[in-house]
Design a protein around this motif. Structure first.
Motif, PDB file in Angstrom:
ATOM      1  N   ILE A   1       2.228   8.660   9.670  1.00 54.84           N
ATOM      2  CA  ILE A   1       1.616   7.351   9.402  1.00 54.84           C
ATOM      3  C   ILE A   1       1.276   6.623  10.688  1.00 54.84           C
ATOM      4  CG2 ILE A   1       2.102   5.053   8.488  1.00 54.84           C
ATOM      5  CD1 ILE A   1       3.576   6.450   6.176  1.00 54.84           C
ATOM      6  N   ARG A   2       2.204   6.572  11.632  1.00 54.60           N
ATOM      7  CA  ARG A   2       1.951   5.819  12.858  1.00 54.60           C
ATOM      8  C   ARG A   2       0.870   6.474  13.718  1.00 54.60           C
ATOM      9  NH1 ARG A   2       5.117   1.537  13.656  1.00 54.60           N
ATOM     10  NH2 ARG A   2       6.956   1.327  12.312  1.00 54.60           N
ATOM     11  N   THR A   3       0.799   7.796  13.694  1.00 54.93           N
ATOM     12  CA  THR A   3      -0.270   8.472  14.436  1.00 54.93           C
ATOM     13  C   THR A   3      -1.631   8.114  13.861  1.00 54.93           C
ATOM     14  OG1 THR A   3       1.216  10.312  14.976  1.00 54.93           O
ATOM     15  CG2 THR A   3      -1.150  10.708  15.187  1.00 54.93           C
ATOM     16  N   ILE A   4      -1.747   8.152  12.542  1.00 54.50           N
ATOM     17  CA  ILE A   4      -3.034   7.859  11.903  1.00 54.50           C
ATOM     18  C   ILE A   4      -3.387   6.383  12.041  1.00 54.50           C
ATOM     19  CG2 ILE A   4      -4.252   7.842   9.685  1.00 54.50           C
ATOM     20  CD1 ILE A   4      -2.467  10.314   8.940  1.00 54.50           C
ATOM     21  N   LEU A   5      -2.424   5.502  11.790  1.00 52.98           N
ATOM     22  CA  LEU A   5      -2.710   4.065  11.924  1.00 52.98           C
ATOM     23  C   LEU A   5      -3.084   3.712  13.357  1.00 52.98           C
ATOM     24  CD1 LEU A   5       0.060   2.347   9.746  1.00 52.98           C
ATOM     25  CD2 LEU A   5      -2.311   2.860   9.122  1.00 52.98           C
ATOM     26  N   GLY A   6      -2.385   4.302  14.318  1.00 50.33           N
ATOM     27  CA  GLY A   6      -2.702   4.037  15.717  1.00 50.33           C
ATOM     28  C   GLY A   6      -4.113   4.461  16.067  1.00 50.33           C
ATOM     29  N   HIS A   7      -4.536   5.599  15.530  1.00 53.94           N
ATOM     30  CA  HIS A   7      -5.888   6.091  15.790  1.00 53.94           C
ATOM     31  C   HIS A   7      -6.941   5.135  15.247  1.00 53.94           C
ATOM     32  CE1 HIS A   7      -9.179   8.902  16.330  1.00 53.94           C
ATOM     33  NE2 HIS A   7      -9.475   8.819  15.044  1.00 53.94           N
ATOM     34  N   HIS A   8      -6.621   4.442  14.163  1.00 53.61           N
ATOM     35  CA  HIS A   8      -7.578   3.522  13.543  1.00 53.61           C
ATOM     36  C   HIS A   8      -7.354   2.067  13.978  1.00 53.61           C
ATOM     37  CE1 HIS A   8      -9.594   6.370  10.883  1.00 53.61           C
ATOM     38  NE2 HIS A   8      -8.420   6.946  10.729  1.00 53.61           N
ATOM     39  N   GLY A   9      -6.544   1.854  15.006  1.00 56.04           N
ATOM     40  CA  GLY A   9      -6.351   0.515  15.547  1.00 56.04           C
ATOM     41  C   GLY A   9      -5.586  -0.425  14.642  1.00 56.04           C
ATOM     42  N   MET A  10      -4.670   0.124  13.819  1.00 52.55           N
ATOM     43  CA  MET A  10      -3.945  -0.708  12.862  1.00 52.55           C
ATOM     44  C   MET A  10      -2.496  -0.979  13.276  1.00 52.55           C
ATOM     45  SD  MET A  10      -5.447   0.917   9.321  1.00 52.55           S
ATOM     46  CE  MET A  10      -5.114  -0.511   8.275  1.00 52.55           C
ATOM     47  N   LEU A  11      -2.140  -0.582  14.510  1.00 53.16           N
ATOM     48  CA  LEU A  11      -0.791  -0.837  15.015  1.00 53.16           C
ATOM     49  C   LEU A  11      -0.761  -1.930  16.080  1.00 53.16           C
ATOM     50  CD1 LEU A  11       0.794   2.724  15.373  1.00 53.16           C
ATOM     51  CD2 LEU A  11       1.150   1.061  13.541  1.00 53.16           C
ATOM     52  N   ASP A  12      -1.859  -2.181  16.742  1.00 51.14           N
ATOM     53  CA  ASP A  12      -1.896  -3.151  17.838  1.00 51.14           C
ATOM     54  C   ASP A  12      -3.197  -3.950  17.744  1.00 51.14           C
ATOM     55  OD1 ASP A  12      -1.290  -4.570  20.106  1.00 51.14           O
ATOM     56  OD2 ASP A  12      -1.967  -2.999  21.499  1.00 51.14           O
TER      57      ASP A  12
ATOM     58  N   PHE B   1       0.830  -1.201   0.000  1.00 54.84           N
ATOM     59  CA  PHE B   1       0.000   0.000   0.000  1.00 54.84           C
ATOM     60  C   PHE B   1       0.865   1.251   0.000  1.00 54.84           C
ATOM     61  CE2 PHE B   1      -3.831  -2.313   1.310  1.00 54.84           C
ATOM     62  CZ  PHE B   1      -4.849  -1.513   0.788  1.00 54.84           C
ATOM     63  N   ASP B   2       0.600   2.150  -0.933  1.00 53.28           N
ATOM     64  CA  ASP B   2       0.953   3.547  -0.737  1.00 53.28           C
ATOM     65  C   ASP B   2       0.011   4.079   0.346  1.00 53.28           C
ATOM     66  OD1 ASP B   2       1.938   6.234  -1.310  1.00 53.28           O
ATOM     67  OD2 ASP B   2       0.050   6.524  -2.381  1.00 53.28           O
ATOM     68  N   PHE B   3       0.348   5.247   0.932  1.00 50.56           N
ATOM     69  CA  PHE B   3      -0.480   5.767   2.020  1.00 50.56           C
ATOM     70  C   PHE B   3      -1.414   6.891   1.560  1.00 50.56           C
ATOM     71  CE2 PHE B   3      -1.395   8.049   6.011  1.00 50.56           C
ATOM     72  CZ  PHE B   3      -1.905   6.995   6.751  1.00 50.56           C
ATOM     73  N   ASP B   4      -0.834   8.033   1.158  1.00 47.82           N
ATOM     74  CA  ASP B   4      -1.649   9.193   0.805  1.00 47.82           C
ATOM     75  C   ASP B   4      -2.496   8.917  -0.432  1.00 47.82           C
ATOM     76  OD1 ASP B   4      -0.519  10.640   2.904  1.00 47.82           O
ATOM     77  OD2 ASP B   4       1.093  11.419   1.649  1.00 47.82           O
ATOM     78  N   TRP B   5      -3.787   9.161  -0.319  1.00 52.55           N
ATOM     79  CA  TRP B   5      -4.752   8.956  -1.403  1.00 52.55           C
ATOM     80  C   TRP B   5      -4.823   7.495  -1.865  1.00 52.55           C
ATOM     81  CZ3 TRP B   5      -8.275  12.340  -1.446  1.00 52.55           C
ATOM     82  CH2 TRP B   5      -8.019  13.705  -1.299  1.00 52.55           C
TER      83      TRP B   5
ATOM     84  N   ASP C   1       0.292 -10.909   3.478  1.00 53.97           N
ATOM     85  CA  ASP C   1       1.087  -9.946   4.230  1.00 53.97           C
ATOM     86  C   ASP C   1       0.864  -8.568   3.627  1.00 53.97           C
ATOM     87  OD1 ASP C   1       2.219 -11.673   6.068  1.00 53.97           O
ATOM     88  OD2 ASP C   1       3.995 -12.065   4.852  1.00 53.97           O
ATOM     89  N   PHE C   2       0.886  -7.543   4.483  1.00 59.19           N
ATOM     90  CA  PHE C   2       0.732  -6.163   4.036  1.00 59.19           C
ATOM     91  C   PHE C   2       2.030  -5.401   4.295  1.00 59.19           C
ATOM     92  CE2 PHE C   2      -3.600  -7.498   5.046  1.00 59.19           C
ATOM     93  CZ  PHE C   2      -4.295  -7.076   3.921  1.00 59.19           C
ATOM     94  N   PHE C   3       2.402  -4.571   3.329  1.00 55.76           N
ATOM     95  CA  PHE C   3       3.625  -3.756   3.393  1.00 55.76           C
ATOM     96  C   PHE C   3       3.236  -2.331   3.023  1.00 55.76           C
ATOM     97  CE2 PHE C   3       7.600  -2.675   0.687  1.00 55.76           C
ATOM     98  CZ  PHE C   3       8.186  -1.969   1.719  1.00 55.76           C
ATOM     99  N   LEU C   4       3.581  -1.371   3.887  1.00 54.35           N
ATOM    100  CA  LEU C   4       3.250   0.031   3.636  1.00 54.35           C
ATOM    101  C   LEU C   4       4.496   0.756   3.135  1.00 54.35           C
ATOM    102  CD1 LEU C   4       1.034   2.167   3.791  1.00 54.35           C
ATOM    103  CD2 LEU C   4       1.701   2.602   6.149  1.00 54.35           C
ATOM    104  N   LEU C   5       4.381   1.373   1.965  1.00 50.78           N
ATOM    105  CA  LEU C   5       5.517   2.022   1.297  1.00 50.78           C
ATOM    106  C   LEU C   5       5.091   3.428   0.893  1.00 50.78           C
ATOM    107  CD1 LEU C   5       8.340   1.904   0.044  1.00 50.78           C
ATOM    108  CD2 LEU C   5       7.343   0.715  -1.925  1.00 50.78           C
ATOM    109  N   SER C   6       5.633   4.435   1.583  1.00 51.05           N
ATOM    110  CA  SER C   6       5.071   5.774   1.445  1.00 51.05           C
ATOM    111  C   SER C   6       6.144   6.851   1.467  1.00 51.05           C
ATOM    112  CB  SER C   6       4.078   6.033   2.587  1.00 51.05           C
ATOM    113  OG  SER C   6       3.691   7.389   2.635  1.00 51.05           O
ATOM    114  N   ASN C   7       5.874   7.940   0.753  1.00 50.63           N
ATOM    115  CA  ASN C   7       6.722   9.129   0.800  1.00 50.63           C
ATOM    116  C   ASN C   7       6.262  10.116   1.865  1.00 50.63           C
ATOM    117  OD1 ASN C   7       9.106   9.687  -0.802  1.00 50.63           O
ATOM    118  ND2 ASN C   7       7.876   9.102  -2.570  1.00 50.63           N
TER     119      ASN C   7
END
Length: 270
Positions: A131-142, A33-37, A119-125
């Motif tokens: 990224i970690r703040t947003i993913l954490g807010h959506h429960g995608m880090l733990d 996954f790219d992140f933005d958009w 498996d998922f791999f996040l690759l972003s500029n």
């Protein structure tokens, strides 16, 4: 108009050609996954200034043609700090940035399937803090959704300044990509490096979900068994139309409701 042309030139977001047919079954796959958009429904670097400092959002537009992008984003974060915006304000703004519920559903559904193993791999500029703040807010880090997150390094100072750096430092060895990747990162090289680190996984299929022109390089590294899920009306669709040379299957989407169906199509079993 064929699908590639419509993905660039159609002004209608709900194009009639929807291709949600299951893809050939595999036992294991990597979804990049790219992140933005792509995973998210906004652009992190622009969003923080749109929320906190419209003046800096205007300066973003003015400086973008003349500065290396990551360096420009680092400069604007320094200016944001000078305006008096705190770490808390920045993190709160990021938590407001949308990831569409349909995208979250699609990722979580696919990740829950035992066959195929995904498996998922996040690759972003973007950068690590965004990224970690947003993913954490959506429960995608733990627990973590992504096996790895590769992006630009960033960290807060004691004063609350978010310091951003290029993934490839300007004073070190540079990538040799000729496709047009930014100086801070070659996404094609990063995808190849991930695959080398995890060669024992023997992924039968690589899937790349992206939207921007800088996602063109990694999808050129994909083969006939692989898939690109490309957002319509953005830079990646334009480069595919103009430059071609893509060997993988390409399917297009506009909204996350379509992306969810395409992610479910990746879960086909024999």
């Amino acid at each position: 108009m064929d699908a590639r042309t419509r993905a660039v030139h159609s002004i209608v977001l709900e194009d009639p050609e929807l291709d949600f047919a299951p893809l050939p079954p595999v036992k294991s796959q990597l979804v990049v996954f790219d992140f933005d958009w792509s995973l998210a429904d906004q652009d992190t670097d622009r969003w923080v200034h749109e929320v906190l400092s419209p003046r800096l959002r205007i300066e973003f537009v003015e400086r973008k043609p003349t500065m290396q992008f990551t360096d420009m984003c680092a400069y604007l974060l320094e200016e944001l700090h000078k305006e008096g915006h705190t770490r808390q304000e920045l993190e709160d703004a990021l938590r407001q940035m949308p990831i569409h519920p349909a995208m979250l559903r699609g990722v979580r559904w696919l990740g829950a399937q035992s066959v195929p193993h995904t498996d998922f791999f996040l690759l972003s500029n973007s950068n690590e803090v965004y990224i970690r703040t947003i993913l954490g807010h959506h429960g995608m880090l733990d627990p973590p959704v992504f096996r790895e997150i590769v992006t630009n390094p960033a960290s807060f100072t004691e004063s609350g300044l978010l310091q951003l750096r290029r993934r490839i430092a300007p004073d070190g060895p540079q990538h040799t990509c000729t496709v047009g990747c930014s100086a801070n990162m070659c996404k094609g090289d990063e995808l190849d490096a991930f695959r080398a680190r995890h060669a024992d996984e023997h992924y039968e299929r690589i899937v790349y979900v992206g939207d921007g022109g800088n996602d063109y390089c990694p999808i050129l590294r994909l083969g006939p068994n692989d898939v690109a899920l490309v957002r319509r009306h953005r830079g990646l669709a334009q480069r595919i139309l103009n430059e071609g040379n893509v060997r993988c299957t390409v399917r297009y989407w506009s909204g996350a409701w379509e992306a969810e169906q395409l992610l479910r199509a990746l879960g086909a079993t024999a």
